[in-house]
Enzyme design. Sequence first.
Site, PDB file in Angstrom:
ATOM      1  N   LYS A  63       4.113  -1.790   3.224  1.00  0.00           N
ATOM      2  CA  LYS A  63       5.319  -1.973   2.399  1.00  0.00           C
ATOM      3  C   LYS A  63       5.882  -3.394   2.559  1.00  0.00           C
ATOM      4  O   LYS A  63       7.047  -3.590   2.888  1.00  0.00           O
ATOM      5  CB  LYS A  63       6.382  -0.922   2.738  1.00  0.00           C
ATOM      6  CG  LYS A  63       5.914   0.511   2.524  1.00  0.00           C
ATOM      7  CD  LYS A  63       7.020   1.492   2.835  1.00  0.00           C
ATOM      8  CE  LYS A  63       6.572   2.926   2.633  1.00  0.00           C
ATOM      9  NZ  LYS A  63       5.575   3.366   3.646  1.00  0.00           N
ATOM     10  N   LEU A  64       5.036  -4.371   2.270  1.00  0.00           N
ATOM     11  CA  LEU A  64       5.428  -5.761   2.451  1.00  0.00           C
ATOM     12  C   LEU A  64       6.580  -6.154   1.521  1.00  0.00           C
ATOM     13  O   LEU A  64       6.648  -5.732   0.379  1.00  0.00           O
ATOM     14  CB  LEU A  64       4.240  -6.685   2.179  1.00  0.00           C
ATOM     15  CG  LEU A  64       2.988  -6.511   3.031  1.00  0.00           C
ATOM     16  CD1 LEU A  64       1.931  -7.521   2.613  1.00  0.00           C
ATOM     17  CD2 LEU A  64       3.305  -6.649   4.514  1.00  0.00           C
ATOM     18  N   ILE A  67       9.546 -13.548   1.312  1.00  0.00           N
ATOM     19  CA  ILE A  67       9.461 -14.637   0.350  1.00  0.00           C
ATOM     20  C   ILE A  67       8.010 -14.724  -0.148  1.00  0.00           C
ATOM     21  O   ILE A  67       7.080 -14.271   0.517  1.00  0.00           O
ATOM     22  CB  ILE A  67       9.920 -15.977   0.961  1.00  0.00           C
ATOM     23  CG1 ILE A  67       9.008 -16.385   2.118  1.00  0.00           C
ATOM     24  CG2 ILE A  67      11.376 -15.873   1.423  1.00  0.00           C
ATOM     25  CD1 ILE A  67       9.309 -17.772   2.645  1.00  0.00           C
ATOM     26  N   ARG A 177       2.510  18.738  -0.234  1.00  0.00           N
ATOM     27  CA  ARG A 177       2.619  19.874   0.662  1.00  0.00           C
ATOM     28  C   ARG A 177       1.903  21.081   0.055  1.00  0.00           C
ATOM     29  O   ARG A 177       2.286  21.543  -1.023  1.00  0.00           O
ATOM     30  CB  ARG A 177       4.092  20.231   0.897  1.00  0.00           C
ATOM     31  CG  ARG A 177       4.878  19.181   1.671  1.00  0.00           C
ATOM     32  CD  ARG A 177       4.426  19.110   3.109  1.00  0.00           C
ATOM     33  NE  ARG A 177       5.226  18.203   3.907  1.00  0.00           N
ATOM     34  CZ  ARG A 177       4.965  16.928   4.092  1.00  0.00           C
ATOM     35  NH1 ARG A 177       3.898  16.382   3.511  1.00  0.00           N
ATOM     36  NH2 ARG A 177       5.729  16.175   4.863  1.00  0.00           N
TER      37      ARG A 177
END
Length: 230
Positions: A63-64, A67, A177
């Site tokens: 989840k980068l 900048i 699930r």
Amino acid sequence: MNARERLIVGLDVPTLGEAEKIVSTLGDDILFYKIGYQLVFAGGLEFACDLAQDGKKIFLDMKLLDIDNTVASGVENIVKMGMSMLTLHAYPKAMKAAVEAANGSDLCLLGVTVLTSMDEQDLIAAGYEYDPHTLVLRRAEQALLAGMGGVVCSAEESAAVRKIVGPDMAIVTPGIRPAGSEKGDQKRVMTPADALKAGSSHLVVARPIVKAPDPKEAARGILAEMETAL
């Protein structure tokens, strides 16, 4: 793709020893694994490279967001690691920088739309003006325009997202699930078969497999359910 190519098992465990045991137990039944923060900070990056060299596909869930130059530099190194998928938050500038950095590689970049642990009240508390469904669709459209390989969203939004991104982009859905399973901390969940029918291309399953008394049996049950929907 068959079910084995679509099921991603989340190695959401605290130690490399536990992760290695799960991979060994699941054997050839499972091709695809997700490695996220918990395992990364326990030596998981080297383990991810080892799995990739052994022929497994790795979804690196980082989840980068940073900048542009920092995102691009990170993506360039992740390409060299042989990963199959990488997540970044679906902010337009970050996605554009990542796409340019990954150009020419086989790395599938995924834009995280709205976490499946979040509902409308959570977004309001975080300062967003959109409800989850609206924000997911907005970010899916931005991911498409940026040239991303896919998005991550709840299976509840898969059908609507598929209409936006078309047939070729990946739609990866956590919060899966099997019928009868506990939701845990997830708030927007769906069964494997229903998620595929809704338009998801890949399903991320962690606790229902890795915490099961018999992980191999649990994985085979989910694969069988997925096959019925394909």
